[in-house]
Motif scaffolding. Structure first.
Motif, short mmCIF file in Angstrom:
data_model
loop_
_atom_site.label_atom_id
_atom_site.label_comp_id
_atom_site.label_asym_id
_atom_site.label_seq_id
_atom_site.Cartn_x
_atom_site.Cartn_y
_atom_site.Cartn_z
N PRO A 125 20.57 26.78 -14.60
CA PRO A 125 21.18 25.64 -13.90
C PRO A 125 21.53 24.54 -14.91
O PRO A 125 20.77 24.26 -15.83
CB PRO A 125 20.07 25.17 -12.94
CG PRO A 125 19.26 26.40 -12.69
CD PRO A 125 19.27 27.15 -14.01
N GLY A 126 22.70 23.96 -14.74
CA GLY A 126 23.18 22.91 -15.63
C GLY A 126 24.09 23.40 -16.74
O GLY A 126 24.80 22.61 -17.35
N ASP A 127 24.06 24.70 -17.02
CA ASP A 127 24.91 25.24 -18.08
C ASP A 127 26.39 25.11 -17.71
O ASP A 127 26.77 25.27 -16.55
CB ASP A 127 24.60 26.71 -18.35
CG ASP A 127 23.35 26.93 -19.18
OD1 ASP A 127 22.76 25.95 -19.66
OD2 ASP A 127 22.97 28.11 -19.34
N VAL A 128 27.20 24.84 -18.70
CA VAL A 128 28.66 24.86 -18.58
C VAL A 128 29.13 25.98 -19.50
O VAL A 128 28.81 25.98 -20.70
CB VAL A 128 29.28 23.50 -18.99
CG1 VAL A 128 30.80 23.59 -19.00
CG2 VAL A 128 28.81 22.40 -18.05
N ILE A 129 29.85 26.93 -18.91
CA ILE A 129 30.22 28.13 -19.63
C ILE A 129 31.69 28.08 -20.06
O ILE A 129 32.56 27.74 -19.27
CB ILE A 129 29.97 29.39 -18.76
CG1 ILE A 129 28.53 29.40 -18.24
CG2 ILE A 129 30.32 30.66 -19.52
CD1 ILE A 129 27.46 29.35 -19.29
N ARG A 130 31.91 28.45 -21.30
CA ARG A 130 33.27 28.55 -21.85
C ARG A 130 33.57 30.05 -22.04
O ARG A 130 32.79 30.77 -22.66
CB ARG A 130 33.35 27.83 -23.19
CG ARG A 130 34.68 27.95 -23.90
CD ARG A 130 34.59 27.27 -25.26
NE ARG A 130 35.72 27.55 -26.09
CZ ARG A 130 36.84 26.83 -26.13
NH1 ARG A 130 36.95 25.77 -25.36
NH2 ARG A 130 37.83 27.17 -26.92
N SER A 131 34.69 30.47 -21.50
CA SER A 131 35.14 31.86 -21.60
C SER A 131 36.40 31.86 -22.46
O SER A 131 37.35 31.14 -22.16
CB SER A 131 35.44 32.40 -20.20
OG SER A 131 36.12 33.62 -20.28
N THR A 158 30.24 31.49 -23.91
CA THR A 158 29.26 30.68 -24.62
C THR A 158 28.84 29.52 -23.72
O THR A 158 29.59 29.10 -22.83
CB THR A 158 29.83 30.11 -25.94
OG1 THR A 158 31.05 29.41 -25.65
CG2 THR A 158 30.11 31.21 -26.94
N ASN A 159 27.64 29.02 -23.95
CA ASN A 159 27.20 27.86 -23.16
C ASN A 159 27.55 26.57 -23.89
O ASN A 159 28.18 26.59 -24.96
CB ASN A 159 25.71 27.97 -22.82
CG ASN A 159 24.80 27.92 -24.05
OD1 ASN A 159 25.20 27.48 -25.14
ND2 ASN A 159 23.57 28.39 -23.88
N GLN A 160 27.14 25.45 -23.30
CA GLN A 160 27.49 24.14 -23.85
C GLN A 160 26.88 23.90 -25.23
O GLN A 160 27.32 23.01 -25.96
CB GLN A 160 27.06 23.03 -22.87
CG GLN A 160 25.57 22.88 -22.69
CD GLN A 160 24.94 23.93 -21.77
OE1 GLN A 160 25.65 24.66 -21.10
NE2 GLN A 160 23.62 23.99 -21.76
N ASP A 161 25.89 24.69 -25.61
CA ASP A 161 25.28 24.57 -26.94
C ASP A 161 25.91 25.52 -27.96
O ASP A 161 25.45 25.61 -29.09
CB ASP A 161 23.77 24.85 -26.84
CG ASP A 161 23.05 23.85 -25.94
OD1 ASP A 161 23.43 22.65 -25.96
OD2 ASP A 161 22.13 24.27 -25.22
#
Length: 175
Positions: A125-131, A158-161
């Protein structure tokens, strides 16, 4: 030119360049629960996907196969190189036009399969995913029907990190 003549130099030059970039809304615990309920239906999902204690403790993780883009994406990053092509190219999965290159004149296609490499980094929860999708490679092959082009695309999440979650490689066979 390539051996069978299907991969032009302008096509070879776009291998590895990103052409599809999408960013998710922040993943919620509700997204995780709904996905788990849906994919395990008609059976109950494993209890850990529904456990409010896991959410409170920060240990709730999504099923590996969750699609954070199933409902919508927060944004799709525009690609200045993309141009419109005749729908007959899109009907067979052509993607070269997204990188400013005319697709090959091949108008029949088959799904050649999908392989997903999971890294062990889990969506929370809270992750923002980049495809991000790239043309990973072209392979030319001779078949009973003539020359065919196998195009592998790789979509990396990838995630926000910046941690890689997975890479899905799909093969498209055009002939």
């Amino acid at each position: 030119m390539s051996e069978l003549g299907l991969v032009r130099p302008d096509m070879a030059a776009i291998v590895g360049q990103p052409y599809g970039v999408t960013v998710s809304y922040p993943v919620t615990a509700s997204d995780i629960r709904r996905w788990a309920i849906a994919v395990y239906y008609p059976e109950a999902p494993p209890a850990h996907y529904l456990d409010p204690g896991a959410e409170a403790a920060g240990t709730l993780v999504a099923p590996l196969d969750i699609s954070v883009f199933a409902w919508a994406a927060a944004r799709t990053e525009p690609n200045a190189k993309a141009f419109e092509v005749d729908p007959k190219y899109k009907a067979v999965g052509a993607m070269e036009q997204n990188l400013g290159v005319q697709p090959p004149d091949l108008f029949r296609a088959l799904n050649g399969g999908l392989v997903v490499d999971y890294t062990g980094v889990r969506i929370r929860p809270g992750d923002v995913i980049r495809s991000e999708t790239v043309i990973a490679r072209y392979q030319e092959k001779e078949s009973r029907l003539g020359a065919m082009l196998v195009t592998d695309t790789a979509t990396t999440w990838t995630n926000q990190d910046g941690e890689r979650i997975k890479t899905a490689t799909m093969s498209l066979i055009r002939y």
